[in-house]
Design a protein around this motif. Structure first.
Motif, PDB file in Angstrom:
ATOM      1  N   HIS A 472      -9.881 -54.293  23.445  1.00  0.00           N
ATOM      2  CA  HIS A 472     -11.093 -54.051  24.124  1.00  0.00           C
ATOM      3  C   HIS A 472     -10.924 -52.503  24.986  1.00  0.00           C
ATOM      4  O   HIS A 472     -12.037 -51.885  25.237  1.00  0.00           O
ATOM      5  N   LYS A 473      -9.742 -52.477  25.545  1.00  0.00           N
ATOM      6  CA  LYS A 473      -9.446 -51.238  26.625  1.00  0.00           C
ATOM      7  C   LYS A 473      -9.622 -50.067  25.553  1.00  0.00           C
ATOM      8  O   LYS A 473     -10.271 -48.922  25.968  1.00  0.00           O
ATOM      9  N   THR A 474      -9.061 -49.879  24.483  1.00  0.00           N
ATOM     10  CA  THR A 474      -9.244 -48.932  23.489  1.00  0.00           C
ATOM     11  C   THR A 474     -10.615 -48.503  23.106  1.00  0.00           C
ATOM     12  O   THR A 474     -11.076 -47.272  23.034  1.00  0.00           O
ATOM     13  N   GLU A 475     -11.209 -49.740  22.580  1.00  0.00           N
ATOM     14  CA  GLU A 475     -12.705 -49.416  22.327  1.00  0.00           C
ATOM     15  C   GLU A 475     -13.493 -48.629  23.582  1.00  0.00           C
ATOM     16  O   GLU A 475     -14.371 -47.795  23.221  1.00  0.00           O
ATOM     17  N   ALA A 476     -13.292 -49.248  24.866  1.00  0.00           N
ATOM     18  CA  ALA A 476     -13.869 -48.678  25.821  1.00  0.00           C
ATOM     19  C   ALA A 476     -13.575 -47.370  26.212  1.00  0.00           C
ATOM     20  O   ALA A 476     -14.615 -46.399  26.717  1.00  0.00           O
ATOM     21  N   ASP A 477     -12.156 -46.893  25.967  1.00  0.00           N
ATOM     22  CA  ASP A 477     -11.877 -45.255  26.235  1.00  0.00           C
ATOM     23  C   ASP A 477     -12.364 -44.491  25.183  1.00  0.00           C
ATOM     24  O   ASP A 477     -12.086 -43.199  25.318  1.00  0.00           O
ATOM     25  N   LEU A 478     -12.507 -45.031  24.048  1.00  0.00           N
ATOM     26  CA  LEU A 478     -12.792 -44.049  22.805  1.00  0.00           C
ATOM     27  C   LEU A 478     -13.963 -42.911  23.247  1.00  0.00           C
ATOM     28  O   LEU A 478     -13.817 -41.720  22.963  1.00  0.00           O
ATOM     29  N   PRO A 479     -15.122 -43.312  23.770  1.00  0.00           N
ATOM     30  CA  PRO A 479     -16.197 -42.325  23.826  1.00  0.00           C
ATOM     31  C   PRO A 479     -15.778 -41.241  24.653  1.00  0.00           C
ATOM     32  O   PRO A 479     -15.958 -40.131  24.539  1.00  0.00           O
ATOM     33  N   ALA A 480     -14.946 -41.507  25.870  1.00  0.00           N
ATOM     34  CA  ALA A 480     -14.505 -40.533  26.669  1.00  0.00           C
ATOM     35  C   ALA A 480     -13.709 -39.407  25.945  1.00  0.00           C
ATOM     36  O   ALA A 480     -13.824 -38.188  26.267  1.00  0.00           O
ATOM     37  N   LEU A 481     -12.369 -40.060  25.237  1.00  0.00           N
ATOM     38  CA  LEU A 481     -11.824 -39.067  24.597  1.00  0.00           C
ATOM     39  C   LEU A 481     -12.420 -38.205  23.540  1.00  0.00           C
ATOM     40  O   LEU A 481     -12.286 -37.224  23.282  1.00  0.00           O
ATOM     41  N   TRP A 482     -13.443 -38.992  22.865  1.00  0.00           N
ATOM     42  CA  TRP A 482     -14.122 -38.195  21.685  1.00  0.00           C
ATOM     43  C   TRP A 482     -15.151 -36.977  22.585  1.00  0.00           C
ATOM     44  O   TRP A 482     -15.052 -35.898  21.905  1.00  0.00           O
ATOM     45  N   ARG A 483     -15.504 -37.204  23.664  1.00  0.00           N
ATOM     46  CA  ARG A 483     -16.186 -35.972  24.414  1.00  0.00           C
ATOM     47  C   ARG A 483     -15.309 -34.933  24.660  1.00  0.00           C
ATOM     48  O   ARG A 483     -15.725 -33.815  24.375  1.00  0.00           O
ATOM     49  N   LYS A 484     -14.200 -35.230  25.005  1.00  0.00           N
ATOM     50  CA  LYS A 484     -13.268 -34.278  25.434  1.00  0.00           C
ATOM     51  C   LYS A 484     -12.810 -33.670  24.109  1.00  0.00           C
ATOM     52  O   LYS A 484     -12.731 -32.312  24.123  1.00  0.00           O
ATOM     53  N   LEU A 485     -12.656 -34.082  23.046  1.00  0.00           N
ATOM     54  CA  LEU A 485     -12.666 -33.342  21.675  1.00  0.00           C
ATOM     55  C   LEU A 485     -13.644 -32.759  21.420  1.00  0.00           C
ATOM     56  O   LEU A 485     -13.309 -31.379  20.995  1.00  0.00           O
ATOM     57  N   SER A 486     -14.664 -33.112  21.790  1.00  0.00           N
ATOM     58  CA  SER A 486     -15.786 -32.183  21.261  1.00  0.00           C
ATOM     59  C   SER A 486     -16.089 -30.938  22.055  1.00  0.00           C
ATOM     60  O   SER A 486     -16.767 -29.951  21.518  1.00  0.00           O
ATOM     61  N   LYS A 487     -15.404 -30.742  23.029  1.00  0.00           N
ATOM     62  CA  LYS A 487     -15.479 -29.658  23.914  1.00  0.00           C
ATOM     63  C   LYS A 487     -14.461 -28.493  23.446  1.00  0.00           C
ATOM     64  O   LYS A 487     -14.552 -27.319  23.809  1.00  0.00           O
ATOM     65  N   GLU A 488     -13.793 -28.679  22.504  1.00  0.00           N
ATOM     66  CA  GLU A 488     -12.678 -27.782  21.799  1.00  0.00           C
ATOM     67  C   GLU A 488     -13.213 -27.228  20.658  1.00  0.00           C
ATOM     68  O   GLU A 488     -13.746 -27.714  19.745  1.00  0.00           O
ATOM     69  N   HIS A 489     -13.108 -25.854  20.786  1.00  0.00           N
ATOM     70  CA  HIS A 489     -13.603 -24.974  19.656  1.00  0.00           C
ATOM     71  C   HIS A 489     -12.908 -24.033  19.197  1.00  0.00           C
ATOM     72  O   HIS A 489     -12.049 -23.333  20.035  1.00  0.00           O
ATOM     73  N   LEU A 490     -13.010 -23.780  17.957  1.00  0.00           N
ATOM     74  CA  LEU A 490     -12.124 -22.527  17.338  1.00  0.00           C
ATOM     75  C   LEU A 490     -12.789 -21.096  17.499  1.00  0.00           C
ATOM     76  O   LEU A 490     -13.871 -21.255  17.399  1.00  0.00           O
TER      77      LEU A 490
END
Length: 490
Positions: A472-490
């Protein structure tokens, strides 16, 4: 049984009239010299497959370490040395060693390829406490290649090997002293390579402005080396070896899939299917190892009063036979014709790569778009996972997409630099999170089986509850990590 040590050494070319510097100036104590006469016969295939992989297999007579020696790559300046006493095996290498080089020999015979005689003088460098810091040897070598044609040669070389209490800084210090005496680093990594004229395959070297094909092929070379280096460790059932070999197969497979516009995807489909097969074979061992460690760590974290019964013994009874069978199955696969054919296909891929027109383009221009495609794949999978509440499968699919993005960024990192590095690290964070979730999914039914009708059922129930909580904790933490990844650009 073979005994194992790791040697870290450097070799130097010495003119016949060069004098060694005063070694006592380096560490204060230089005991010696001791003198030995050594005779060694080296074994390889007719086409020198071991030598090309940086592996040596020899029978040595004379000196304190007489016997059979197998040397395997173990990082910069280092090799793992396996030793088997001569015993009755004086003409053919023992199976304890030949079984460990099958990833290279693949059923081909090992025959004598060189004979080397060495007159050795040895000094031992120690500190004031008598701790071994390094060993310096001065070798006068006479060698003869064997086979359809023979050549003879002779030379002098210096070897410096670290002792248990030495460090690389000491190697650098000794090297400076040798250089002052006109003794320079050797262009040959081993005596055998100097005799037969065969160097270790090193793969392509990337220039300042590599092509897309250069970058991808360099990465594939690295993964082949990693796979072959882990092969003997898997056979010996060493810690983490299955995991590392499996990672190498997955990295290669992901690279071929993600960069199919550079290395023709249609012509590598059969290879990626076989890489998937190998990862699957190794997966059983890896999954059991992960579960056992997970349960042991979970058990250790519980308050002692909540551990009812001998739960540790129950885990051992459950996992030991399963892990033993999985290991035997893995080794059987590594001895199979199918595995040898897979290795041959990788060789062909690297010697005759099916490059596309895009491969000749500049890496910094071609690679970003392909990495971004892997990112888009992850975005789609994560969105599907977040929209689903009644199945764990979408999260598993998102995890696989995160791995592809991670490995894609890793391939591109030498050409794209810090931006690819940042993206790789963010993708790794997502992979780790979703990996914890998937491990929890796999763990729960096993805990149910272990606890059902068992005197330790209460404790296994507690571990089950913690797995549910973690998921349950990993499911709750996923959106925040995904948003951080989305900010990285090549």
């Amino acid at each position: 049984m073979a005994t194992s040590t790791t040697e870290t050494e450097r070799k130097y070319e010495a003119p016949s009239d060069a004098s060694l510097p005063d070694l006592t100036e380096i560490t204060g104590v230089a005991a010696g010299p001791e003198e030995f006469d050594l005779e060694a016969t080296y074994f390889d295939t007719d086409d020198y497959r071991l030598a090309r992989a940086g592996v040596t297999l020899r029978r040595r007579v004379g000196g304190p370490d007489e016997g059979w020696h197998l040397k395997l790559p173990a990082g910069e300046d280092s090799r793992e040395e396996l030793h088997v006493p001569l015993g009755r095996a004086t003409k053919k290498p023992p199976k304890d060693l030949t079984s460990l080089v099958r990833a290279h020999t693949r059923g081909n015979d090992l025959t004598p390829v060189a004979e080397i005689r060495t007159n050795r003088r040895r000094w031992q460098l120690t500190n004031g406490n008598g701790d071994m810091l390094a060993e310096v040897v001065d070798d006068v070598v006479t060698a003869q290649s064997l086979g359809s044609s023979t050549t003879t040669s002779s030379w002098r070389e210096i070897e410096v090997e670290l002792g248990e209490s030495g460090d690389r800084e000491l190697l650098d210090t000794v090297e400076r002293h040798l250089g002052d005496a006109g003794i320079v680093p050797s262009s040959s990594k081993s005596k055998l390579s100097q005799v037969i004229g065969v160097r270790r395959d090193s793969g392509p070297t990337l220039g300042k402005k590599p092509t897309a094909g250069d970058v991808v092929l360099a990465y594939l070379y690295e993964q082949r080396a990693a796979l072959q280096n882990q092969d003997p460790r898997v056979r010996r059932n060493e810690h983490d070896a299955v995991h590392q070999m499996r990672v190498a197969t997955r990295r290669m497979r992901s690279a071929l899939q993600a960069f199919g516009k550079i290395v023709d995807r249609e012509r590598t489909r059969a290879l990626t299917d076989e890489l998937k097969w190998l990862a699957g074979v190794l997966g059983t061992s890896r999954d059991l190892e992960v579960l056992r460690k997970r349960f042991e760590e979970g058990l250790h974290a519980l308050p002692p009063e909540l551990v009812l019964g001998d739960v540790a013994a129950r885990l051992t009874r459950h996992f030991a036979p399963l892990e033993a069978k999985a290991h035997n199955d893995s080794v059987a696969a590594l001895d199979s014709k199918r595995y040898f054919a897979l290795l041959a296909s990788i060789d062909t891929l690297l010697t005759e790569p099916p490059l596309t027109a895009k491969a000749s383009g500049k890496a910094k221009d071609v690679l970003p778009g392909l990495v971004e495609k892997a990112r888009h794949r992850l975005d789609v999978r994560v969105e599907a996972a977040l929209a689903t509440t009644d199945s764990d499968e979408p999260l598993h699919e998102a995890r696989k997409a995160a791995k592809r993005l991670r490995y894609s960024a890793e391939v591109a990192e030498p050409a794209l630099g810090k931006h690819a590095e940042a993206l790789r690290k963010r993708a790794k964070d997502v992979t780790t999170l979703l990996g914890d979730h998937q491990d929890s999914v796999v763990a729960r039914p096993v805990l149910l089986d272990l606890g059902r009708g068992d005197e330790n059922g209460f404790t296994f129930g507690l571990l089950y509850g913690k797995e549910v909580e973690l998921a349950h904790k990993t499911e709750a933490d996923l959106p925040a990590l995904w948003r951080k990844l989305s900010k990285e650009h090549l």
